[in-house]
Design a protein around this motif. Structure first.
Motif, mmCIF file in Angstrom:
data_model
loop_
_atom_site.group_PDB
_atom_site.id
_atom_site.type_symbol
_atom_site.label_atom_id
_atom_site.label_comp_id
_atom_site.label_asym_id
_atom_site.label_seq_id
_atom_site.Cartn_x
_atom_site.Cartn_y
_atom_site.Cartn_z
ATOM 1 N N TRP A 157 106.707 4.689 63.373
ATOM 2 C CA TRP A 157 105.782 4.700 64.511
ATOM 3 C C TRP A 157 106.545 4.368 65.788
ATOM 4 O O TRP A 157 106.622 3.226 66.200
ATOM 5 C CB TRP A 157 104.661 3.684 64.298
ATOM 6 N N VAL A 158 107.132 5.381 66.379
ATOM 7 C CA VAL A 158 107.840 5.187 67.642
ATOM 8 C C VAL A 158 106.995 5.758 68.767
ATOM 9 O O VAL A 158 106.179 6.650 68.563
ATOM 10 C CB VAL A 158 109.227 5.876 67.633
ATOM 11 N N ARG A 159 107.208 5.267 69.956
ATOM 12 C CA ARG A 159 106.470 5.763 71.118
ATOM 13 C C ARG A 159 107.221 6.933 71.729
ATOM 14 O O ARG A 159 108.437 6.941 71.797
ATOM 15 C CB ARG A 159 106.315 4.659 72.155
ATOM 16 N N TYR A 160 106.455 7.918 72.186
ATOM 17 C CA TYR A 160 107.049 9.066 72.852
ATOM 18 C C TYR A 160 107.044 8.819 74.358
ATOM 19 O O TYR A 160 106.201 8.106 74.885
ATOM 20 C CB TYR A 160 106.262 10.340 72.533
ATOM 21 N N HIS A 161 107.974 9.431 75.027
ATOM 22 C CA HIS A 161 108.070 9.290 76.471
ATOM 23 C C HIS A 161 106.842 9.945 77.115
ATOM 24 O O HIS A 161 106.315 10.937 76.624
ATOM 25 C CB HIS A 161 109.354 9.947 76.983
ATOM 26 N N ALA A 162 106.406 9.410 78.239
ATOM 27 C CA ALA A 162 105.192 9.890 78.897
ATOM 28 C C ALA A 162 105.313 11.320 79.389
ATOM 29 O O ALA A 162 104.303 12.002 79.562
ATOM 30 C CB ALA A 162 104.844 8.969 80.059
ATOM 31 N N LYS A 163 106.527 11.826 79.591
ATOM 32 C CA LYS A 163 106.674 13.193 80.108
ATOM 33 C C LYS A 163 106.188 14.221 79.097
ATOM 34 O O LYS A 163 105.787 15.319 79.482
ATOM 35 C CB LYS A 163 108.119 13.474 80.485
ATOM 36 N N TYR A 164 106.159 13.885 77.815
ATOM 37 C CA TYR A 164 105.710 14.846 76.816
ATOM 38 C C TYR A 164 104.199 15.044 76.843
ATOM 39 O O TYR A 164 103.705 16.064 76.372
ATOM 40 C CB TYR A 164 106.174 14.419 75.428
ATOM 41 N N PHE B 170 100.051 22.839 77.327
ATOM 42 C CA PHE B 170 99.893 23.665 76.143
ATOM 43 C C PHE B 170 98.425 23.801 75.777
ATOM 44 O O PHE B 170 97.950 24.903 75.457
ATOM 45 C CB PHE B 170 100.667 23.076 74.965
ATOM 46 N N LEU B 171 97.685 22.700 75.813
ATOM 47 C CA LEU B 171 96.262 22.768 75.477
ATOM 48 C C LEU B 171 95.491 23.636 76.457
ATOM 49 O O LEU B 171 94.580 24.374 76.064
ATOM 50 C CB LEU B 171 95.662 21.359 75.437
ATOM 51 N N ALA B 172 95.843 23.574 77.723
ATOM 52 C CA ALA B 172 95.150 24.390 78.716
ATOM 53 C C ALA B 172 95.339 25.871 78.418
ATOM 54 O O ALA B 172 94.383 26.653 78.433
ATOM 55 C CB ALA B 172 95.655 24.057 80.119
ATOM 56 N N PHE B 173 96.548 26.280 78.114
ATOM 57 C CA PHE B 173 96.787 27.695 77.862
ATOM 58 C C PHE B 173 96.360 28.107 76.462
ATOM 59 O O PHE B 173 96.043 29.268 76.224
ATOM 60 C CB PHE B 173 98.246 28.044 78.138
ATOM 61 N N ASP B 174 96.295 27.164 75.546
ATOM 62 C CA ASP B 174 95.752 27.453 74.236
ATOM 63 C C ASP B 174 94.257 27.710 74.339
ATOM 64 O O ASP B 174 93.721 28.625 73.712
ATOM 65 C CB ASP B 174 96.047 26.282 73.297
ATOM 66 N N MET B 175 93.569 26.915 75.141
ATOM 67 C CA MET B 175 92.133 27.126 75.337
ATOM 68 C C MET B 175 91.861 28.429 76.084
ATOM 69 O O MET B 175 90.848 29.069 75.880
ATOM 70 C CB MET B 175 91.509 25.946 76.086
ATOM 71 N N GLU B 176 92.797 28.811 76.934
ATOM 72 C CA GLU B 176 92.650 30.096 77.621
ATOM 73 C C GLU B 176 92.597 31.223 76.598
ATOM 74 O O GLU B 176 91.729 32.102 76.669
ATOM 75 C CB GLU B 176 93.820 30.311 78.570
ATOM 76 N N SER C 218 103.815 21.970 91.204
ATOM 77 C CA SER C 218 104.154 21.279 92.443
ATOM 78 C C SER C 218 104.472 19.799 92.205
ATOM 79 O O SER C 218 105.233 19.200 92.959
ATOM 80 C CB SER C 218 103.010 21.404 93.446
ATOM 81 N N GLN C 219 103.906 19.223 91.156
ATOM 82 C CA GLN C 219 104.159 17.820 90.849
ATOM 83 C C GLN C 219 105.390 17.625 89.967
ATOM 84 O O GLN C 219 105.748 16.507 89.633
ATOM 85 C CB GLN C 219 102.939 17.211 90.142
ATOM 86 N N GLY C 220 106.036 18.741 89.564
ATOM 87 C CA GLY C 220 107.243 18.658 88.772
ATOM 88 C C GLY C 220 106.990 18.542 87.275
ATOM 89 O O GLY C 220 107.867 18.109 86.541
ATOM 90 N N ALA C 221 105.823 18.963 86.824
ATOM 91 C CA ALA C 221 105.518 18.866 85.404
ATOM 92 C C ALA C 221 106.339 19.834 84.575
ATOM 93 O O ALA C 221 106.567 19.600 83.389
ATOM 94 C CB ALA C 221 104.023 19.119 85.157
ATOM 95 N N LEU C 222 106.814 20.906 85.182
ATOM 96 C CA LEU C 222 107.589 21.908 84.436
ATOM 97 C C LEU C 222 109.091 21.739 84.622
ATOM 98 O O LEU C 222 109.858 22.540 84.106
ATOM 99 C CB LEU C 222 107.166 23.317 84.872
ATOM 100 N N ARG C 223 109.494 20.717 85.359
ATOM 101 C CA ARG C 223 110.914 20.500 85.600
ATOM 102 C C ARG C 223 111.558 19.926 84.357
ATOM 103 O O ARG C 223 111.052 18.989 83.747
ATOM 104 C CB ARG C 223 111.097 19.544 86.774
#
Length: 120
Positions: free
Chosen positions: A55-62, A69-75, A113-118
């Motif tokens: 049980w390790v924590r994942y970084h918040a960027k993920y 992914f969920l947004a485009f999956d729902m699309e 614009s917020q750098g989410a895809l960087r």
């Protein structure tokens, strides 16, 4: 076809599928033998034992990637039924999908614009 026979067919298919799954599970339990081995319950990574706890924590960027992914999956989940209805509804369905895609595009543009895809 009336609604009641359609629901009866759906119920029969559901019960048949559940019965088939339980039959396969029971058959696997009867045929396959399970041996208790000490190494089976140890988490392994690429063939070696893991040093970190399971049980390790994942970084918040993920989480941003997961939300995109969920947004485009729902699309895609909305576009498949829309393509069936489009022939009957015509221009109204086309405009509705245009509004839906515009909202998704605005969300993507904001994330970009917020750098989410960087890549980091």
């Amino acid at each position: 076809m009336a609604a009641l026979p359609q629901y009866a067919i759906l119920l029969a298919l559901t019960l048949g599928t559940v019965g088939f799954v339980f039959t396969l599970y029971g058959l696997a339990r009867v045929i396959g033998r399970s041996r208790a081995e000490p190494g089976k319950d140890v988490p392994a990574t690429a063939g070696t034992l893991a040093r970190d706890p399971v049980w390790v924590r994942y970084h918040a960027k993920y989480y941003g990637y997961a939300l995109l992914f969920l947004a485009f999956d729902m699309e895609m989940a909305f576009m498949y039924p829309w393509s069936v209805v489009y022939r009957e509804e015509g221009l109204v369905a086309l405009l509705d999908m245009g509004v839906f895609l515009a909202i998704l595009f605005l969300g993507l543009a904001y994330g970009w614009s917020q750098g989410a895809l960087r890549r980091q």
